[in-house]
Design a protein around this motif. Structure first.
Motif, mmCIF file in Angstrom:
data_model
loop_
_atom_site.group_PDB
_atom_site.id
_atom_site.type_symbol
_atom_site.label_atom_id
_atom_site.label_comp_id
_atom_site.label_asym_id
_atom_site.label_seq_id
_atom_site.Cartn_x
_atom_site.Cartn_y
_atom_site.Cartn_z
ATOM 1 N N HIS A 370 0.813 -1.225 0.000
ATOM 2 C CA HIS A 370 0.000 0.000 0.000
ATOM 3 C C HIS A 370 0.843 1.269 0.000
ATOM 4 O O HIS A 370 0.391 2.314 0.459
ATOM 5 N N ARG A 371 2.061 1.211 -0.527
ATOM 6 C CA ARG A 371 2.861 2.431 -0.615
ATOM 7 C C ARG A 371 2.576 3.210 -1.897
ATOM 8 O O ARG A 371 2.904 4.394 -1.989
ATOM 9 N N ILE A 372 2.023 2.566 -2.908
ATOM 10 C CA ILE A 372 1.487 3.255 -4.070
ATOM 11 C C ILE A 372 0.106 2.676 -4.351
ATOM 12 O O ILE A 372 -0.178 1.521 -4.031
ATOM 13 N N ASN A 373 -0.761 3.485 -4.953
ATOM 14 C CA ASN A 373 -2.145 3.053 -5.155
ATOM 15 C C ASN A 373 -2.287 2.237 -6.439
ATOM 16 O O ASN A 373 -1.343 2.064 -7.208
ATOM 17 N N ASN A 374 -3.494 1.745 -6.651
ATOM 18 C CA ASN A 374 -3.748 0.867 -7.792
ATOM 19 C C ASN A 374 -3.538 1.573 -9.122
ATOM 20 O O ASN A 374 -2.927 1.024 -10.052
ATOM 21 N N PHE A 375 -4.075 2.790 -9.253
ATOM 22 C CA PHE A 375 -3.986 3.512 -10.522
ATOM 23 C C PHE A 375 -2.530 3.755 -10.907
ATOM 24 O O PHE A 375 -2.129 3.506 -12.053
ATOM 25 N N LYS A 376 -1.748 4.227 -9.968
ATOM 26 C CA LYS A 376 -0.353 4.529 -10.277
ATOM 27 C C LYS A 376 0.406 3.257 -10.650
ATOM 28 O O LYS A 376 1.190 3.250 -11.614
ATOM 29 N N LEU A 378 -0.743 0.440 -11.933
ATOM 30 C CA LEU A 378 -1.165 -0.045 -13.251
ATOM 31 C C LEU A 378 -0.609 0.824 -14.374
ATOM 32 O O LEU A 378 -0.234 0.317 -15.444
ATOM 33 N N MET A 379 -0.543 2.120 -14.158
ATOM 34 C CA MET A 379 0.026 2.995 -15.183
ATOM 35 C C MET A 379 1.521 2.754 -15.341
ATOM 36 O O MET A 379 2.065 2.813 -16.461
ATOM 37 N N HIS A 395 -2.547 2.384 -26.597
ATOM 38 C CA HIS A 395 -2.937 3.243 -25.488
ATOM 39 C C HIS A 395 -2.911 2.444 -24.187
ATOM 40 O O HIS A 395 -3.171 1.240 -24.186
ATOM 41 N N PRO A 396 -2.604 3.069 -23.048
ATOM 42 C CA PRO A 396 -2.647 2.349 -21.768
ATOM 43 C C PRO A 396 -4.036 1.793 -21.480
ATOM 44 O O PRO A 396 -5.048 2.362 -21.895
ATOM 45 N N VAL A 397 -4.060 0.682 -20.763
ATOM 46 C CA VAL A 397 -5.318 0.014 -20.439
ATOM 47 C C VAL A 397 -5.429 -0.181 -18.933
ATOM 48 O O VAL A 397 -4.427 -0.405 -18.245
ATOM 49 N N LEU A 398 -6.644 -0.068 -18.440
ATOM 50 C CA LEU A 398 -6.988 -0.346 -17.046
ATOM 51 C C LEU A 398 -8.188 -1.288 -17.051
ATOM 52 O O LEU A 398 -8.912 -1.380 -18.049
ATOM 53 N N PRO A 399 -8.441 -1.972 -15.964
ATOM 54 C CA PRO A 399 -9.565 -2.919 -15.959
ATOM 55 C C PRO A 399 -10.914 -2.227 -15.792
ATOM 56 O O PRO A 399 -11.033 -1.223 -15.090
ATOM 57 N N LEU A 549 -7.001 -7.686 -7.817
ATOM 58 C CA LEU A 549 -6.383 -7.030 -8.969
ATOM 59 C C LEU A 549 -5.202 -7.826 -9.517
ATOM 60 O O LEU A 549 -4.880 -7.733 -10.714
ATOM 61 N N ASN A 550 -4.559 -8.610 -8.678
ATOM 62 C CA ASN A 550 -3.431 -9.411 -9.147
ATOM 63 C C ASN A 550 -3.856 -10.413 -10.226
ATOM 64 O O ASN A 550 -3.070 -10.762 -11.110
ATOM 65 N N ASN A 551 -5.116 -10.851 -10.178
ATOM 66 C CA ASN A 551 -5.612 -11.771 -11.204
ATOM 67 C C ASN A 551 -5.682 -11.094 -12.568
ATOM 68 O O ASN A 551 -5.333 -11.694 -13.598
ATOM 69 N N TRP A 552 -6.141 -9.857 -12.583
ATOM 70 C CA TRP A 552 -6.195 -9.114 -13.841
ATOM 71 C C TRP A 552 -4.794 -8.824 -14.373
ATOM 72 O O TRP A 552 -4.551 -8.876 -15.588
ATOM 73 N N ILE A 553 -3.857 -8.536 -13.482
ATOM 74 C CA ILE A 553 -2.473 -8.296 -13.896
ATOM 75 C C ILE A 553 -1.880 -9.547 -14.516
ATOM 76 O O ILE A 553 -1.148 -9.483 -15.523
ATOM 77 N N ASP A 554 -2.194 -10.714 -13.953
ATOM 78 C CA ASP A 554 -1.708 -11.967 -14.539
ATOM 79 C C ASP A 554 -2.227 -12.156 -15.958
ATOM 80 O O ASP A 554 -1.522 -12.691 -16.821
#
Length: 678
Positions: A370-376, A378-379, A395-399, A549-554
């Motif tokens: 939790h030292r950086i948030n999800n948005f940062k 993922l970007m 283009h960058p993608v987010l879930p 969120l780790n599942n989406w990153i995988d």
């Protein structure tokens, strides 16, 4: 507007929307042949053709993935070098070494090995001896004069000084100039009172693109990789013959074309900047003014040490962690407003990011804790995968995190790709099996997914802000407003691709510029676009999304992009298995080869200390305490129901396994302890 935008607009008459910054000192510019002709004639003036290309069309033409340009238009790369009176080392007067002519790749390797060996001994002598090795090379001069000498040796076609009443720079004929075929030529150098402009042809593809997006090019023949290596060594030899350093050669600044001809980025002055900083530590203002405009062409590997940070943290890593801590500590705004402000900063600086791949393990550890948030986070992953803002193909993608039926429910299943959710398992199985039955002929390749974000979907997402002629070119040839989703719920149901960052940060993306296409309708649980963006961002940062969120990153960047894991997850991407031999600079990149660790729950903290058990004190008046009564009845200590004494060990093992398998290094905290032990 950045400083480089202003300089290019005011001094070179290139409109701001004809520029695309690729670093803090480089920009891709869309120019007409008339502008190039005026440069050749040393007669810069305000050209009227700039009105012919609109803002949206220019943004598309400046995208690196876009190849075809209109007639009489060209893309050039312009580097801006800010002048400074700070002193730095002069360039080496003559070749670095007496190299004999070579004609083969092996001879180049042998020659470089000998030179590297000599440089190591020279460096050791300078470090451990007080004797001067080369007084001439240690001589200093003003940075601006050194740059002039550097550009003189690079042999530019045209040299212009502004204002016109200044005398043209006269090159010395005593020194030879660069004539190599493996460096990007300099079309023109434009010197003003405060800066140098270096104009070069723009080559859209680099060696990194081959490694990331088209690796099959090298798989078909070892001769191709040796051919590229030979050209790189030849370019280094050409530099060294003129007493110039080749600079930081990495996969990004070695440009290649479809014939595998190599062109090394010719103007790199980072070594001069480093000399300036070391020689002017007490006068940091002048050195900073130089460095602010310098390229982010090399990973930032300088380390900072303090009592609270690991000595292995680079400057970029420290800024990643410290910026988030500072925002969270000094701000009095709500969490949603903090997230939006932080996201806005990331979007504004995304094109200037220079995060080395070696920082990936540290980034992951920061996100897990939790030292950086999800948005940062993922970007940053999008940046490491090479994605670029404003490029329809990359283009960058987010879930997508919700179906918008409610502000607090209707969460999307992050263990499945959006393509799988949209198409269904039966259709994906049918497509995969049908391709497999047709045989492995190179044309029918079994796959599930074509792309994570297509250019069609990109323009549908931005249809309210995109001109009609572009929508007709990429979405539907005939303009039919009713064919575009009318509300955000319908858009989510329609699209097979992932979301874009603008739906979490930009309220204006929902407002239409077309009279016959209404604004994108928002859910009934919000009253305005800013409120929707705020709640959408809050859902992305929520606990329910974070723990999955780790599942989406995988699926998007991780191990489920290849092998049996991709087949099982119905996540086989065509581009990763088609073995294409055409050079491209966009596509899907796998960053992780091991399951991504999950994020720790925010209501639980990991500690090496034993859990605290509440005990009541002795009662007044000699009464028996509750603690004594418990000890009499049972010697057992009652622990919290959710207490897990192995949680720390399990978490550390998972993070260690991920870091060692994916990045072939230990987590930074482990490295720190290892150094202390040695």
């Amino acid at each position: 507007m950045s400083l480089i935008d202003t300089l290019l607009r005011d001094l070179l008459f290139i409109p701001s929307h004809h520029q695309r910054n690729i670093s803090k000192s480089r920009a891709i510019c869309l120019v007409h042949n008339d502008w190039i002709q005026s440069v050749r004639q040393k007669n810069l003036h305000d050209i009227k053709w700039t009105r012919d290309i609109g803002r949206d069309d220019a943004a598309l033409l400046l995208a690196p993935s876009h190849q075809k340009l209109p007639r009489n238009w060209n893309r050039v790369c312009i580097k801006v070098i800010k002048k400074s009176d700070a002193h730095c080392k002069r360039l080496f007067n003559g070749p670095f070494y007496n190299a004999t002519p070579v004609s083969t790749c092996m001879e180049h390797l042998v020659q470089n090995a000998r030179e590297n060996f000599r440089n190591l001994w020279t460096s050791a002598h300078v470090t451990y001896s007080n004797e001067d090795v080369d007084m001439l090379h240690r001589a200093e001069d003003q940075f601006s004069n050194v740059v002039q000498t550097y550009l003189q040796r690079m042999n530019p076609n045209i040299y212009i000084t502004i204002p016109d009443n200044r005398e043209d720079h006269v090159f010395s004929k005593q020194l030879s100039c660069l004539h190599g075929n493996n460096t990007i030529p300099i079309l023109a150098v434009i010197e003003t009172v405060s800066v140098f402009f270096v104009v070069q042809p723009y080559i859209p593809c680099c060696l990194r693109d081959i490694v990331c997006y088209s690796p099959a090019i090298f798989d078909t023949s070892h001769a191709k990789s040796l051919f590229v290596l030979y050209q790189i060594l030849q370019a280094m030899t050409d530099y060294h013959k003129l007493g110039l350093r080749a600079g930081v050669l990495n996969l990004q600044n070695i440009r290649v074309d479809d014939k595998l001809w190599v062109h090394c980025t010719s103007v790199q002055l980072s070594h001069l900047m480093n000399d300036t900083v070391r020689n002017n530590i007490s006068t940091s203002n002048s050195s900073t003014s130089v460095l602010n405009i310098e390229d982010n062409e090399k990973p930032c590997t300088r380390t900072l040490t303090d009592s609270n940070s690991s000595p292995f943290k680079s400057i970029s890593e420290c800024s990643i962690e410290d910026s988030f801590r500072q925002t969270r500590s000094i701000s009095r705004l709500s969490d949603c407003e903090n997230y939006l402000d932080d996201a806005s900063d990331v979007m504004n600086q995304f094109q200037f990011l220079d995060i080395p791949l070696e920082s990936l393990a540290k980034l992951t550890e920061d996100w897990v804790h939790h030292r950086i948030n999800n948005f940062k986070y993922l970007m940053y992953l999008n940046h490491l995968a090479g994605r670029r803002l404003g490029d329809p193909n990359h283009h960058p993608v987010l879930p997508w995190v919700m179906d918008f039926t409610s502000s607090h429910s209707g969460l999307r299943n992050l263990s499945m790709s959006k393509f799988r959710i949209n198409k269904g398992d039966s259709q994906l199985d049918f497509t995969f099996e049908a391709m497999a039955e047709l045989g492995d002929d190179g044309e029918h390749i079994p796959h599930h997914v074509s792309d994570v974000l297509s250019d069609i979907t990109y323009y549908v997402y931005k249809s309210r802000k995109t001109p009609k002629h572009l929508l007709c070119s990429y979405v539907r040839t005939k303009w039919v407003p009713n064919e575009y989703p009318q509300n955000i719920e319908r858009l989510y149901q329609w699209t097979p691709d992932e979301c874009i960052p603008e739906f979490f940060t930009d309220p204006t993306i929902f407002s239409s510029i077309h009279e016959d296409l209404p604004d994108l309708e928002l859910p009934n649980w919000c009253t305005s676009a800013p409120e929707f963006v705020e709640k959408h961002m809050a859902m992305l940062e929520s606990e329910q999304v974070s723990i999955n969120l780790n599942n989406w990153i995988d699926l998007t960047f991780g191990y489920k992009l290849s092998g049996s894991s991709a087949v099982k997850s119905k996540n086989v991407y065509l581009q990763l298995v088609d073995q294409h031999n055409n050079l491209t600079n966009h596509g899907v990149v796998q960053l992780f080869s091991h399951p991504h660790p999950h994020r720790l729950s925010s209501d639980k903290t990991l500690s090496l200390l034993p859990v605290r058990v509440k005990q009541t004190e002795l009662m007044p008046g000699g009464q028996t305490s509750e603690r004594d009564a418990v000890q009499t009845e049972s010697p057992k200590i009652k622990l919290p129901v959710d207490f897990d004494p192995t949680a720390v060990l399990d978490h550390f093992e998972a993070l260690h396994s991920f870091a060692s398998e994916t990045t072939e290094c230990l987590p930074p905290s482990t490295q720190k302890e290892k150094v202390k032990q040695t």
